[in-house]
Design an enzyme around this catalytic site. Structure first.
Site, short mmCIF file in Angstrom:
data_model
loop_
_atom_site.label_atom_id
_atom_site.label_comp_id
_atom_site.label_asym_id
_atom_site.label_seq_id
_atom_site.Cartn_x
_atom_site.Cartn_y
_atom_site.Cartn_z
N GLU A 104 15.66 5.51 8.63
CA GLU A 104 15.15 6.28 7.49
C GLU A 104 13.97 7.12 7.93
O GLU A 104 13.13 6.67 8.71
CB GLU A 104 14.73 5.32 6.37
CG GLU A 104 14.30 6.03 5.09
CD GLU A 104 14.08 5.03 3.94
OE1 GLU A 104 14.97 4.18 3.73
OE2 GLU A 104 13.02 5.09 3.30
N ASP A 106 11.02 9.45 6.10
CA ASP A 106 10.47 9.61 4.75
C ASP A 106 9.39 10.66 4.65
O ASP A 106 8.44 10.68 5.44
CB ASP A 106 9.83 8.30 4.28
CG ASP A 106 10.81 7.16 4.11
OD1 ASP A 106 12.01 7.44 3.98
OD2 ASP A 106 10.37 6.01 4.12
N GLU A 108 6.91 11.16 1.42
CA GLU A 108 6.55 10.65 0.10
C GLU A 108 5.28 11.35 -0.35
O GLU A 108 4.24 11.27 0.32
CB GLU A 108 6.33 9.14 0.14
CG GLU A 108 7.60 8.36 0.43
CD GLU A 108 7.36 6.87 0.52
OE1 GLU A 108 8.04 6.11 -0.19
OE2 GLU A 108 6.48 6.46 1.30
N GLN A 121 2.72 11.07 2.56
CA GLN A 121 2.91 9.94 3.48
C GLN A 121 4.26 10.10 4.16
O GLN A 121 5.27 10.34 3.51
CB GLN A 121 2.86 8.62 2.73
CG GLN A 121 3.19 7.40 3.59
CD GLN A 121 2.96 6.09 2.87
OE1 GLN A 121 1.84 5.64 2.72
NE2 GLN A 121 4.04 5.46 2.42
N THR A 122 4.27 9.95 5.48
CA THR A 122 5.52 9.94 6.23
C THR A 122 5.72 8.54 6.81
O THR A 122 4.76 7.82 7.08
CB THR A 122 5.53 10.97 7.36
OG1 THR A 122 4.43 10.73 8.25
CG2 THR A 122 5.44 12.38 6.80
N ASN A 123 6.98 8.18 6.99
CA ASN A 123 7.30 6.88 7.58
C ASN A 123 8.61 7.02 8.35
O ASN A 123 9.44 7.88 8.02
CB ASN A 123 7.42 5.80 6.50
CG ASN A 123 7.25 4.39 7.04
OD1 ASN A 123 7.13 4.19 8.25
ND2 ASN A 123 7.26 3.41 6.16
N ASP A 131 7.21 0.33 8.68
CA ASP A 131 5.77 0.10 8.77
C ASP A 131 5.11 1.05 9.76
O ASP A 131 4.21 0.67 10.51
CB ASP A 131 5.47 -1.35 9.16
CG ASP A 131 5.98 -2.34 8.12
OD1 ASP A 131 5.95 -1.99 6.92
OD2 ASP A 131 6.40 -3.44 8.50
N GLU A 133 3.54 4.13 8.88
CA GLU A 133 3.03 5.12 7.94
C GLU A 133 1.94 6.00 8.56
O GLU A 133 1.09 5.53 9.30
CB GLU A 133 2.45 4.44 6.70
CG GLU A 133 3.43 3.56 5.93
CD GLU A 133 3.40 2.12 6.38
OE1 GLU A 133 2.82 1.82 7.45
OE2 GLU A 133 3.96 1.26 5.66
N TRP A 196 0.77 1.12 -6.08
CA TRP A 196 0.30 1.40 -4.72
C TRP A 196 0.07 2.89 -4.42
O TRP A 196 -0.66 3.22 -3.48
CB TRP A 196 1.31 0.88 -3.69
CG TRP A 196 2.64 1.60 -3.70
CD1 TRP A 196 3.72 1.31 -4.46
CD2 TRP A 196 3.00 2.76 -2.92
NE1 TRP A 196 4.74 2.20 -4.21
CE2 TRP A 196 4.34 3.08 -3.27
CE3 TRP A 196 2.34 3.53 -1.97
CZ2 TRP A 196 5.01 4.16 -2.70
CZ3 TRP A 196 3.02 4.60 -1.39
CH2 TRP A 196 4.34 4.91 -1.76
N GLY A 200 -4.26 3.11 -3.38
CA GLY A 200 -3.82 1.74 -3.23
C GLY A 200 -3.52 1.03 -4.53
O GLY A 200 -3.53 -0.21 -4.58
N ARG A 274 -3.81 -4.10 11.49
CA ARG A 274 -2.37 -4.34 11.41
C ARG A 274 -1.75 -4.48 12.79
O ARG A 274 -0.83 -5.28 12.99
CB ARG A 274 -1.67 -3.19 10.66
CG ARG A 274 -2.00 -3.10 9.19
CD ARG A 274 -1.31 -1.88 8.56
NE ARG A 274 0.15 -2.00 8.59
CZ ARG A 274 0.98 -1.00 8.33
NH1 ARG A 274 0.48 0.22 8.08
NH2 ARG A 274 2.29 -1.18 8.35
#
Length: 286
Positions: A104, A106, A108, A121-123, A131, A133, A196, A200, A274
């Site tokens: 995928e 993305d 967003e 936001q891209t992913n 995960d 982002e 979110w 957030g 993370r």
């Protein structure tokens, strides 16, 4: 001589027909897409050359391409929700529609409070792992006019563009999963995500401002439809595999650095909470 001339003309016509089969063109919505949910919330305008997506307290909505594609470029022009759009998400993405091993890519667009910049936001999901982002604040008002958002995808890299500016590059480093084998459909949705989407989840959607509208036009898919011609499926001779599409050119590279320096607000690659060890794809450069 006449037979040779006719043969050359025939070859030209066949080549042109093949070019049309793998290259894109601005299309009407119904030529290439179908509604996936809440048909009453997607309205065709300008004789189907543009659409309006609607979000209210009853429903959001979504659509997808009628076919899947293996490599190429997908572009759409979007005009996002005006005013206070906090808690809303307008998404434009590619998806293999395979559960545990999905690929995928993305875009967003995260709604904002009036006067604050829109965040995109891209992913990247590859072989079921996401995960990844990154977030960029747009340097213009994307609700004031249409802008072009594109996803370019070949064996070497994935590039996300805003107009002609690359904002994200995901290289095929050979050290991390990369979407190479699964064709993907083109999707878009408009939905409520105030748990979110804005700061957030601190900023909730203001339903007194509903309904919310997003607009799309100039749907352009340049890629290999699957199933399609074998030469297309094997990527033989396609322009997006040419050497000048294996990395950003110098002008694009300058624009990319400008975005990262001036407008990037989050990058998973540098989030040590993370990822104490930098993910290998983050070391691949551009």
């Amino acid at each position: 001589m006449g037979s040779i001339r006719n043969y050359v003309v025939l070859l030209c016509l066949l080549s042109f027909a093949f070019f049309l089969s793998v290259s894109g063109r601005p299309a009407t919505f119904l030529e290439d897409f179908r509604v996936t949910w809440a048909e009453s919330h997607i309205r065709q305008i300008d004789a189907g050359r543009a659409i309006q997506l609607v979000l209210d307290q009853n429903s959001g909505c979504g659509f997808t391409s009628k076919r899947q594609y293996l490599f190429g470029r997908v572009s759409m022009k979007l005009k996002l929700i005006t005013g206070d759009s906090a808690g809303t998400v307008t998404a434009f993405y590619m998806n293999s529609d395979t559960d545990t091993i999905r690929d995928e890519l993305d875009f967003e667009f995260l709604g904002n409070r009036s006067g604050q910049p829109y965040t995109v936001q891209t992913n990247v999901y590859a072989h079921g792992k996401g995960d990844r982002e990154q977030r960029v604040n747009l340097w213009f008002d994307p609700a004031a006019d249409f802008h072009t958002y594109s996803i370019f995808w070949n064996h070497h890299h994935v590039v996300f563009y805003v107009d002609d500016v690359p904002i994200r590059v995901y290289k095929n480093s050979g050290k991390a999963p990369f979407p190479t084998n699964q064709p993907m459909g083109v999707y878009s949705t408009l939905w409520e995500a105030d748990d979110w989407a804005t700061r957030g989840g601190l900023e909730k959607i203001d339903w007194s401002r509903a309904p919310f509208y997003a607009y799309y036009k100039d749907f352009d898919i340049e890629g290999c439809p699957v199933p399609g011609p074998t030469t297309c499926a094997s990527n033989a001779g396609n322009w997006w595999e040419a050497s000048n599409y294996q990395a950003l050119n110098p002008i694009e590279a300058r624009k990319y650095r400008w975005v990262r320096i001036n407008h990037m607000i989050y990058d998973y690659c540098t989030d040590k909470s993370r990822y104490p060890v930098t993910p290998p794809e983050c070391l691949a450069g551009i």
